[in-house]
Design an enzyme around this catalytic site. Structure first.
Site, PDB file in Angstrom:
ATOM      1  N   SER A 143     -20.333  84.330  35.339  1.00 27.68           N
ATOM      2  CA  SER A 143     -18.920  83.951  35.336  1.00 27.68           C
ATOM      3  C   SER A 143     -18.662  82.898  36.411  1.00 27.68           C
ATOM      4  O   SER A 143     -19.172  82.999  37.534  1.00 27.68           O
ATOM      5  CB  SER A 143     -18.036  85.171  35.587  1.00 27.68           C
ATOM      6  OG  SER A 143     -18.146  86.090  34.516  1.00 27.68           O
ATOM      7  N   CYS A 168     -17.603  80.654  39.361  1.00 27.16           N
ATOM      8  CA  CYS A 168     -17.177  80.920  40.736  1.00 27.16           C
ATOM      9  C   CYS A 168     -17.210  79.592  41.477  1.00 27.16           C
ATOM     10  O   CYS A 168     -18.247  79.205  42.016  1.00 27.16           O
ATOM     11  CB  CYS A 168     -18.093  81.947  41.407  1.00 27.16           C
ATOM     12  SG  CYS A 168     -17.674  82.248  43.146  1.00 27.16           S
ATOM     13  N   GLY A 213     -12.886  84.151  39.410  1.00 26.18           N
ATOM     14  CA  GLY A 213     -12.284  85.265  40.133  1.00 26.18           C
ATOM     15  C   GLY A 213     -12.253  86.565  39.355  1.00 26.18           C
ATOM     16  O   GLY A 213     -11.272  87.294  39.411  1.00 26.18           O
ATOM     17  N   ASP A 246     -11.472  94.147  37.524  1.00 28.21           N
ATOM     18  CA  ASP A 246     -12.295  93.173  36.794  1.00 28.21           C
ATOM     19  C   ASP A 246     -11.610  92.879  35.471  1.00 28.21           C
ATOM     20  O   ASP A 246     -11.523  93.739  34.599  1.00 28.21           O
ATOM     21  CB  ASP A 246     -13.702  93.730  36.574  1.00 28.21           C
ATOM     22  CG  ASP A 246     -14.695  92.678  36.107  1.00 28.21           C
ATOM     23  OD1 ASP A 246     -14.253  91.648  35.550  1.00 28.21           O
ATOM     24  OD2 ASP A 246     -15.909  92.881  36.290  1.00 28.21           O
ATOM     25  N   ARG A 272     -12.501  90.424  33.323  1.00 20.46           N
ATOM     26  CA  ARG A 272     -13.337  89.618  32.441  1.00 20.46           C
ATOM     27  C   ARG A 272     -13.527  90.249  31.067  1.00 20.46           C
ATOM     28  O   ARG A 272     -13.583  91.467  30.922  1.00 20.46           O
ATOM     29  CB  ARG A 272     -14.704  89.383  33.087  1.00 20.46           C
ATOM     30  CG  ARG A 272     -14.657  88.430  34.257  1.00 20.46           C
ATOM     31  CD  ARG A 272     -15.990  88.321  34.945  1.00 20.46           C
ATOM     32  NE  ARG A 272     -16.358  89.569  35.627  1.00 20.46           N
ATOM     33  CZ  ARG A 272     -17.465  89.725  36.334  1.00 20.46           C
ATOM     34  NH1 ARG A 272     -18.321  88.717  36.436  1.00 20.46           N
ATOM     35  NH2 ARG A 272     -17.726  90.872  36.938  1.00 20.46           N
TER      36      ARG A 272
END
Length: 202
Positions: free
Chosen positions: A52, A54, A93, A126, A128
């Site tokens: 993911s 960052c 994030g 989280d 995601r």
């Protein structure tokens, strides 16, 4: 989730030349990237990582997390293996976005841990999602994986989509005095699978 394949180009890196495949979520316009190295075999488990975005760790060399270290280690391992893939998902994030991530960092500077900071801002720990993984892997020809991750949610997400996770390979790099508390929180509150390497001085 509907994901549209856009184009493929070469991506020279310090570890070798990857192929970079661009994708777009049709509903949101959010862009994602798949990197592949070598000739992928759909009948064999391919070494890979789901990473993911960052910005702070991947591009600005932040020591607050281990993301940039994991990205580089994964790309190097794939190149050394001679074949593999990396999906780069635009979920900054843990899904809350860059500016909210900076807000969360501000709370962490005042003493909150990474989970508490997200929750104080009104987010889950989280946020995601991994729905885009299946069409991306289908496009690059991957059905079985040896997944470089410490996160059991990524393993579960792939298995729930029918992708065989033949092996989970720990990716434990980048521990330092600035992120030790963060890594402990990922282990104790987010369930990341880490060895004692992260919690003792070398």
């Amino acid at each position: 989730m509907s994901v549209k394949y856009i184009a493929t180009s070469k991506l020279p890196t310090p570890w070798g030349v990857f192929a970079m495949h661009g994708f777009e979520e049709t509903a949101t316009g959010k862009e994602h990237v798949a990197l592949t190295f070598g000739q992928l075999d759909p009948t064999e488990p391919m070494l890979g990582r789901i990473h993911s975005e960052c910005l702070t760790g991947d591009a600005l060399f932040s020591l607050r997390c281990d993301c940039g270290f994991q990205l580089q280690a994964a790309m190097q391992s794939i190149a050394e293996q001679g074949q593999g893939f990396l999906l780069y998902l635009r979920q900054e994030g843990r899904g809350i976005g860059l500016l909210n991530k900076i807000r969360a960092y501000e709370l962490q500077d005042a003493g909150a841990n990474t989970v508490e900071a997200n929750e104080r801002l009104g987010f889950e720990a989280d946020m995601r999602k991994y729905d885009m993984i299946l069409p991306m892997l289908t496009q690059i020809g991957v059905t079985k994986v040896k997944l470089m991750t410490n996160n059991p949610r990524k393993v579960m997400a792939m298995q729930n989509m029918g992708i065989e996770v033949a092996e989970r390979i720990p990716l434990q790099v980048g521990k330092n005095r600035y992120n030790e508390s963060y890594l402990k929180t990922k282990s104790t509150e987010l369930g990341h699978m880490m060895s004692e390497y992260h919690f003792h001085d070398e």
